[in-house]
Scaffold this active site. Sequence first.
Site, PDB file in Angstrom:
ATOM      1  N   CYS A 165      13.995  -3.577-101.701  1.00 25.96           N
ATOM      2  CA  CYS A 165      13.433  -4.117-100.468  1.00 25.96           C
ATOM      3  C   CYS A 165      13.210  -5.608-100.632  1.00 25.96           C
ATOM      4  O   CYS A 165      13.395  -6.160-101.711  1.00 25.96           O
ATOM      5  CB  CYS A 165      12.142  -3.400-100.075  1.00 25.96           C
ATOM      6  SG  CYS A 165      10.764  -3.769-101.154  1.00 25.96           S
ATOM      7  N   CYS A 208      11.259  -7.304-103.467  1.00 28.15           N
ATOM      8  CA  CYS A 208      11.906  -7.467-104.771  1.00 28.15           C
ATOM      9  C   CYS A 208      12.474  -8.881-104.888  1.00 28.15           C
ATOM     10  O   CYS A 208      12.401  -9.517-105.936  1.00 28.15           O
ATOM     11  CB  CYS A 208      13.051  -6.472-104.937  1.00 28.15           C
ATOM     12  SG  CYS A 208      12.522  -4.770-104.900  1.00 28.15           S
ATOM     13  N   ASP A 252      33.615  17.635-104.097  1.00 30.62           N
ATOM     14  CA  ASP A 252      33.034  17.830-105.411  1.00 30.62           C
ATOM     15  C   ASP A 252      31.694  18.491-105.127  1.00 30.62           C
ATOM     16  O   ASP A 252      30.857  17.917-104.446  1.00 30.62           O
ATOM     17  CB  ASP A 252      32.834  16.485-106.113  1.00 30.62           C
ATOM     18  CG  ASP A 252      32.059  16.653-107.392  1.00 30.62           C
ATOM     19  OD1 ASP A 252      32.560  17.328-108.287  1.00 30.62           O
ATOM     20  OD2 ASP A 252      30.926  16.137-107.476  1.00 30.62           O
ATOM     21  N   ASP A 267      30.418  12.044-105.369  1.00 29.72           N
ATOM     22  CA  ASP A 267      29.310  11.100-105.528  1.00 29.72           C
ATOM     23  C   ASP A 267      29.147  10.523-106.923  1.00 29.72           C
ATOM     24  O   ASP A 267      28.458   9.538-107.096  1.00 29.72           O
ATOM     25  CB  ASP A 267      27.991  11.751-105.095  1.00 29.72           C
ATOM     26  CG  ASP A 267      27.565  12.852-106.034  1.00 29.72           C
ATOM     27  OD1 ASP A 267      28.424  13.371-106.771  1.00 29.72           O
ATOM     28  OD2 ASP A 267      26.382  13.201-106.038  1.00 29.72           O
ATOM     29  N   ASP A 278      33.784  11.106-110.282  1.00 26.75           N
ATOM     30  CA  ASP A 278      34.600  11.324-109.096  1.00 26.75           C
ATOM     31  C   ASP A 278      35.394  10.082-108.718  1.00 26.75           C
ATOM     32  O   ASP A 278      36.303  10.153-107.902  1.00 26.75           O
ATOM     33  CB  ASP A 278      33.729  11.696-107.885  1.00 26.75           C
ATOM     34  CG  ASP A 278      32.993  12.996-108.095  1.00 26.75           C
ATOM     35  OD1 ASP A 278      33.535  13.856-108.808  1.00 26.75           O
ATOM     36  OD2 ASP A 278      31.881  13.154-107.554  1.00 26.75           O
TER      37      ASP A 278
END
Lengths: 45, 855
Positions: free
Chosen positions: B125, B128, B530, B749, B753
Site C-alpha cells: 500500500c 510502504c 492446474d 498459479d 506452472d
Amino acid sequence: MEMIYVIILGAVYLGLVGLAFLVWAIKTGQFEDMEGPKYRIFYDD
Amino acid sequence: MREQVLKEDEKLRRYEVEKSSTSQLLNLTTSEKFCYHCGQPLPSEPFRESINDRELDFCCQGCQAVCGYIFKAGLESYYEKRDRSRPGGPPLLLAGDIDNTINPKLVRSEGNISEISLMIEGIHCAACIWLIEKVLGEADGIIAARVNFSTNRARVQWDSKRLSIGEIVKKISSLGYGAVPYDPASSEAVLAEKNNDTLVRLVVAGFSTVASMFLAEGLYAGYFWGIDAASRNFMQWLSMFITIPAVFYSAIPFMKGAYNGLRNRAMTMDLPIALGALITFFYSAWATVNKRGDVYFDSAAMFICLILAGRYIESSSRKKAGNATERLLGLGAKSATVIRDGECVIVPVDSVLVGESVEVRPGEKIPVDGVVIEGESRVDETMLTGESRHLKKVVGSKVSGATLNIDGRFLFRVTAIGEDTVLSKIIRLVEDAQSSKGAIQMMADKIAAWFVPAILGIASLTYIYWSIHDPSHAVIYAVAVLIITCPCALALAIPTATIAGTGAGAREGILIKNGEVLEKAHKATHVIFDKTGTLTEGKMGVVNTVVSGRWSGVSSENELLKIAALIEKSSEHPIGKAIAREAMERKLDLNAKIEGFRAYPGKGVEGKIEWPVAGGQWSVVLVGNRKLMLENGLQIPHELIEEEERLSSEGKTVVFISTGHRPPTTDHSLFGLIAISDKIRPESKDAVANLKNMGLRVTILTGDNQKTAAAVANAVGADGFIAEVLPADKESIVKELQRKGDVVIMVGDGINDAPALARADIGIAVGSGTDVAIESADIILLNSNPLLVARAIGISRKTFGIIKGNLGISFLYNIVFTPLAAMGFIVPVVAGIAMPLSSLAVIGNSIRAGRGSEV
C-alpha cells in the site's frame, strides 16, 4: 481581412507552446507514476 | 485572514478526529488476533513484545524485528497511515553482507554520486512507499530516493564515499521489503521508454490533427461559400507545415515497420498505414504547391493520431507486465552462509560449490538446492509449487534454492548450483517456451497481405484506363483511389475492438496483457487447470465432519470440531492447523485447559482436556488415524468406518476423534471423524460447467495422486485428469496437446506452472499466484474465482465478433467508394466526409459492443 493571418498564426503559436509543455512533461516523467502522488500529499509532513 | 485561520482550525480538528478513530481502529485490530506488523492471522503462540509501553503481538520473528526497527526510527506513524484492508506478507530477511554480490554494472556512477534502480518486493500500500522513502531519505549519504508506486521500482542516488549499496539494500530489507537491483536497460525499462516515446508521438500527432482540422473547416467553408485564392492557398500551406510533424515524426514507427516487413518479404498492417499517410500527404502537398486540386492534410494527421492512440492504450496496458525470466532470476538468494574449515563464511551465491555445507537461519531464503544434514525446519515452497502449505524438512529432506525458510535453523549439503538448480531449470523452460512459441500470424497482417496489392492493383488499373480515355486526369484519379481506400478504418478495426474487450475484462477483474490474446482465445479447444490454487483453495481445510450417534454428550459438529481443535491448536501439523483454523473461523470458544499433549508421528495426537461439558472432569482425547484408535483398543463404530472408507476414496485425509478415560473403559466412546483436504472452491463446479457449455474440453493437471485427482475431477465435472505430474512435465503435456492440434488454455498459479503458462496458447494466472506465474501468463484474473476463466473466453469470443463487425464496416466502405474513385466520381468534399466517417463508424461499433454489459 489581413487580421486573419495574424490570428491563425497566433493560434498555431499558442498550440505549439502547449505542445512543447506536454512534451516537456512527458520527458521529465510527469506521467510515470499515476498512483503514488495522490497518496503522497497525505503523508508528506 | 480570519477565515484562513478558521479553516486551519477546522482541518486540525478533523485531523484529530481521524487520528483518534484510526487509533481506535488500531486497538481493535491489535486486540483481535492479527499480527501488528503484517496483518496476517496470529499463530497460537504469537511473538509478543512490549514496544513504547504497548503489548504487541507478531506472527513471526521477522515482523517483530521490523516493527522494532520502525519504532526505533520514530516512524511508527506508518501503522496509522497504512491501509489495513490490504495486509502484507511476512517480511523478507536478508543474510549477511551483500556488497560483493551486486553486479557493479547495475550502478551508474558519476564522481562520488552513484545511482541504482531497485525492484522492491513486498509493497502493498501507499504507506510502504512513504516508509521506504522516509528511511532512505533520512539516511546519511543518500541524496535522493524515489519509489514509483505503480511499478514498485525505486531509484536511489547516493554518495558512494559515505554509503555502500549493500547498506542501502540492508536498510530496505530491515523494513521487511526485498530490494533487487535491476538493469534499466532491460526489456522492461525499454518497454516503458517505448511507451513514453509513443506518447510523445501521439501528442504531436494530436496537435497536428486539431490544428489542421480547424484549417480544413475553413477550407470547406470556402468550398461552399467562396474564398479568395490567396486565403485558400495560405491555409493550405499552413496545413502542410502543421501536418509535417505528424507524417514525418509521429508516423515514423509505421514507416519503419512497413520497411522491415518488406525486407522480410511480408506485408504488415504498417504498410497500408505508411502508404496511406505518405500518399495523402504528398498528393496534398503537390496540390498546394501547384495551386490546383484539394488537400487532405487533416485526414492524414487524424488517421495517424487515431492509430497511435490505439497503440498507446495497448502498450500502456503492457507496461506493468515485466519480463518473467528477469523476475525469476531476482527471486534467488544473493548470498549464502557456507561452513568452510569449521567457520561460517558469507559468500556470494555464485561461489558456493557442490558438496559444501550451507547454514540457513529462520527467515532466510535457501540459496541453492541440497539435502538437509542437520536440524529441521519448515519451508515455504509457495514460490515453486503454488501450494501455501509449509513443508516440514528434516534430515534427508531435499530443499530447493529460492524457497523461504520459516522457523528453524538447519544445515544442508549442496547438491546442485547455478544452472542445475530447480529454479534455473524452470527459468530455462520458460525461456524455451517463450522463444519457440510460434508467433501465429495476426489477423491484421493477414489482411494487409492482400489489401495492399489489391489497392495498388486497382490504382494501376485506374491509371491505365484513364490514360487511354482521359490522360489529363489519369494521375489524379489513380491517386484518388489510393487516398479513398485510406486504410484508416481497416487499421482501427482490430485495435479498437481489442481495447474494448480489454476494457470490458478489466471491469470484471480480468487483466488482458495484450490484445492479440483476445484474437487467439476464441479459438481455444482445451482448458487445462492446474488443480491446486485454481479449482481448489490451495490449502488444507476441513471438508467433512461426521458425528457418530453412539455418543450422547457431543451433539453437534461444532462441538466435535471444538474438541479436536483444543487438542490440535498447539500442533504444527498441517492437519492440526487446518482443524484449528476451521474452529477459529467458526468462532468457537477455544478456552479450556489442556494437559499432556503428545504427538505420535504418522498416527495422531493425544491430550487431556478439562472437560468442557461434564464440569471440571479431565478426559483423554485422541485425534488420529485408524491405527491410533486400534492401538488404544477402541472399537470404531461401523458407520464411521464406512464414512472413512468413502471419504478416503475421494482422496481426503480422515482423522478420528475419541474421548474417554485411560485405560479404556466401557464408557470410552468414539464419537466422530473429520475429513480434511484441499478444499474445492465453491465456484469451481459452475466454472467447469460453463466451459463445457462453451464446447471446450476441461482437463485437470495435478501433482497429487490418482485418487485425489479423480475425486476433484469428479466433483467439478471435468472431462479428464492427469495425476502425479512432475512440475517439469506440465509444459510437455501442453506441448503434446498442441501437437495434436488443440488450442490450449492453461490456468495456473505457481512458478512450476510458469513454463506451461508460457507454452500454452493462452496462459491464465490467478491473482493469488506467484509473480512469475503472473508474468508468464497472458491473462491475469485479479481474484481467484475460476468462473472468470469462462468469462475471459466469453469476452474473447465477443471481441472477435466486434472485429468481424468492424472489418465488415471498413470493407463496405471500400467496396462503395473505391469504384466511385476509380470512375472519377469522387468530389473532394465527399472524400473528406467519407474517410473520417468510416473511422468513426468503426470506433463507434467497438464502443457500442464494449459497453454492453453482456459482453
